[in-house]
Write an enzyme that holds these catalytic residues in place. Sequence first.
Site, short mmCIF file in Angstrom:
data_model
loop_
_atom_site.label_atom_id
_atom_site.label_comp_id
_atom_site.label_asym_id
_atom_site.label_seq_id
_atom_site.Cartn_x
_atom_site.Cartn_y
_atom_site.Cartn_z
N GLY A 1 -38.75 -20.56 11.80
CA GLY A 1 -37.34 -20.83 12.51
C GLY A 1 -36.29 -20.68 11.41
N SER B 113 -33.96 -17.56 11.78
CA SER B 113 -32.77 -16.76 12.13
C SER B 113 -32.20 -17.52 13.26
CB SER B 113 -33.07 -15.20 12.96
OG SER B 113 -33.60 -14.61 11.90
N SER C 150 -40.82 -15.52 16.22
CA SER C 150 -41.99 -14.74 16.72
C SER C 150 -43.11 -16.10 17.02
CB SER C 150 -42.77 -13.87 15.71
OG SER C 150 -41.56 -12.89 15.49
N GLU D 103 -43.45 -13.09 1.90
CA GLU D 103 -43.66 -12.53 3.07
C GLU D 103 -43.68 -10.94 3.22
OE1 GLU D 103 -40.66 -13.23 6.06
OE2 GLU D 103 -41.81 -12.57 7.84
N THR E 185 -33.15 -6.68 7.07
CA THR E 185 -33.02 -5.21 7.50
C THR E 185 -33.29 -4.39 6.42
OG1 THR E 185 -30.69 -5.22 7.18
CG2 THR E 185 -31.64 -5.75 9.32
N GLU F 177 -31.10 -2.58 5.24
CA GLU F 177 -29.75 -2.79 4.55
C GLU F 177 -29.84 -3.80 3.63
OE1 GLU F 177 -29.76 -1.96 7.97
OE2 GLU F 177 -29.30 0.19 7.41
C1 LIG Z 1 -39.95 -7.99 14.91
C2 LIG Z 1 -39.07 -9.14 14.54
C3 LIG Z 1 -39.65 -10.17 14.25
C4 LIG Z 1 -38.76 -11.24 13.75
N1 LIG Z 1 -39.17 -12.54 13.90
C5 LIG Z 1 -38.80 -13.60 13.15
C6 LIG Z 1 -39.15 -15.04 13.13
O1 LIG Z 1 -40.24 -15.17 13.15
N2 LIG Z 1 -38.25 -15.69 12.68
C7 LIG Z 1 -36.85 -15.52 12.42
O2 LIG Z 1 -36.23 -16.59 12.07
N3 LIG Z 1 -36.40 -14.34 12.47
C8 LIG Z 1 -37.22 -13.36 12.98
N4 LIG Z 1 -36.50 -12.29 13.27
C9 LIG Z 1 -35.11 -11.91 13.02
C10 LIG Z 1 -34.83 -10.90 11.54
O3 LIG Z 1 -35.12 -11.80 10.60
C11 LIG Z 1 -33.34 -10.46 12.00
O4 LIG Z 1 -33.47 -9.90 13.03
C12 LIG Z 1 -32.69 -9.94 10.77
O5 LIG Z 1 -32.86 -10.75 9.66
C13 LIG Z 1 -31.55 -9.18 11.14
O6 LIG Z 1 -30.54 -10.13 11.68
P1 LIG Z 1 -29.72 -9.79 12.95
O7 LIG Z 1 -30.80 -9.55 14.13
O8 LIG Z 1 -28.99 -11.10 13.49
O9 LIG Z 1 -28.65 -8.74 12.72
P2 LIG Z 1 -27.44 -8.64 12.00
O10 LIG Z 1 -27.39 -9.27 10.80
O11 LIG Z 1 -26.50 -8.97 12.88
O12 LIG Z 1 -27.30 -6.99 11.57
C14 LIG Z 1 -26.89 -6.01 12.38
C15 LIG Z 1 -26.66 -4.69 11.51
O13 LIG Z 1 -25.76 -4.93 10.44
C16 LIG Z 1 -26.50 -4.61 9.24
N5 LIG Z 1 -25.78 -5.74 8.00
C17 LIG Z 1 -25.56 -6.90 8.36
N6 LIG Z 1 -24.98 -7.45 7.11
C18 LIG Z 1 -24.95 -6.37 6.37
C19 LIG Z 1 -24.67 -5.98 4.84
N7 LIG Z 1 -23.91 -6.95 4.11
N8 LIG Z 1 -24.74 -4.96 4.38
C20 LIG Z 1 -25.06 -3.81 5.19
N9 LIG Z 1 -25.44 -3.98 6.62
C21 LIG Z 1 -25.64 -5.00 7.02
C22 LIG Z 1 -27.97 -4.95 9.46
O14 LIG Z 1 -28.70 -4.28 8.41
C23 LIG Z 1 -28.32 -4.33 10.83
O15 LIG Z 1 -28.46 -3.09 10.85
C24 LIG Z 1 -37.52 -11.00 13.62
C25 LIG Z 1 -36.86 -9.86 13.79
C26 LIG Z 1 -37.77 -8.75 14.23
C27 LIG Z 1 -37.16 -7.53 14.41
#
Ligand SMILES: Cc1cc2nc3c(=O)[nH]c(=O)nc-3n(C[C@H](O)[C@H](O)[C@H](O)COP(=O)(O)OP(=O)(O)OC[C@H]3O[C@@H](n4cnc5c(N)ncnc54)[C@H](O)[C@@H]3O)c2cc1C
Length: 388
Positions: free
Chosen positions: A127, A129, A161, A245, A369, A371
């Site tokens: 837990g 994000s 997840s 991880e 990500t 990035e």
């Molecule tokens: C398959 C999958 C499983 C997951 N499982 C879990 C889970 O079990 N538990 C959990 O807690 N989370 C989980 N996540 C969430 C995951 O950790 C987040 O989706 C991820 O950290 C990105 O956050 P966001 O989706 O809020 O995107 P954002 O942070 O909003 O990013 C959007 C875009 O902006 C870019 N960006 C943001 N900040 C910057 C920066 N400073 N410089 C350059 N680019 C930037 C990002 O790279 C991305 O392309 C999962 C995600 C996926 C896809």
Amino acid sequence: MDFAFSAEEEAFRADLRAFLDEELPEWWRGMFVDDERAIPLTREICRKLAERGWLTMAWPPEHGGSGASPWMQTIVREEMWAREEPRGPQYMNLNYIGPLIMRFGTADQQARFLPPMARGEVIWCQGFSEPDAGSDLAALRTAADDRGDHFVVNGQKIWTSYADAPADWCLLLVRTDPGAPKHDGISVLMVDMASSGIRVRPIGTMAGPHEFNEVFLDDVVVPRANLLGEQNRGWEVIVTGLTFERVGIARYARAGALLERLVEHANATGLAADPRVRQQLADLRARYEAARVLAYRAVSQQAAGEVPTVEASIARMHATLLEQDVGHVGLELLGPVGLLRADDTRAALRGEVPRQWVRNVPTTVAAGTLEVQKDIVAQRGLGLPRPR
Ligand SMILES: Cc1cc2nc3c(=O)[nH]c(=O)nc-3n(C[C@H](O)[C@H](O)[C@H](O)COP(=O)(O)OP(=O)(O)OC[C@H]3O[C@@H](n4cnc5c(N)ncnc54)[C@H](O)[C@@H]3O)c2cc1C
């Protein structure tokens, strides 16, 4: 420096493959399929791996492991990932939640939480994000109010997840000091998912069931005994956890397994004579080897007690981009039949290529990500300042 596995390690790999051939039914396509048999099967596989001493083989014996070398554990990771991770959600316990408890947990916490993991009995979820805290994880707002012998937690998590697997426990990031700078006021709690006030809502996406959930926490009482590491010092726990991880998933192994099937397909269909196809397959093979060796570097550092944050991010960048490209090249090679789903009798390679392709879309998002990985390398590897 010798990168080859020993005869003993190769013999173990062969035993493990034979076990998986025996145990995995024809219908097994991984966890994220609309098939209610999938999660129960992963529980059964974990139980059987534990019986053989293969589930937590590199853990120390005092925590329920067999004290095997990290390379034996690497073989397990590779063979599991190449077969769509038959340990299901429990791979997280083995790769990083268990090791985090070994590193930051008290003796009592280790005695409570590690043996059930080693027996293959519990599912944990992560837990971290929140709707407004993804890449900028330190912006998390889920609050834990300190009431002495317990905390009261309120907030929301997203993308969790397997929370609906259902998970038994959650490694939960909370804010315990709202007045502190954002990286300083965070703590890590180990939360019983059966606690009153927790609601899990699955999010249906093309990624399939169990991949994404929302978790709502409403006045959830968590005993202080479930605080992992020091209060308000959770950021260090998180950075270590995310590093473990990233090291823990042998993503290149699935890409390598699919690449082998594409090579077989190219040979069987005559495509292997096409110069462009040969170039594409050779390029993937070269990148597969690079991703594998980069992963081994991070594994060896972790085995030496280090937290290879930069190396793990570098290895992950290579592995995830490789996975995506194996999917792209696969679709191109197979042509229209490559788009057919696994349940269509005309589907090429059991429909694995489109499945890989779809699964690969989020590959460079999960666990930080692409990035964010580059940011880690920029900041911690090159010494550039933290992003604004
Ligand atoms: C398959 C999958 C499983 C997951 N499982 C879990 C889970 O079990 N538990 C959990 O807690 N989370 C989980 N996540 C969430 C995951 O950790 C987040 O989706 C991820 O950290 C990105 O956050 P966001 O989706 O809020 O995107 P954002 O942070 O909003 O990013 C959007 C875009 O902006 C870019 N960006 C943001 N900040 C910057 C920066 N400073 N410089 C350059 N680019 C930037 C990002 O790279 C991305 O392309 C999962 C995600 C996926 C896809």
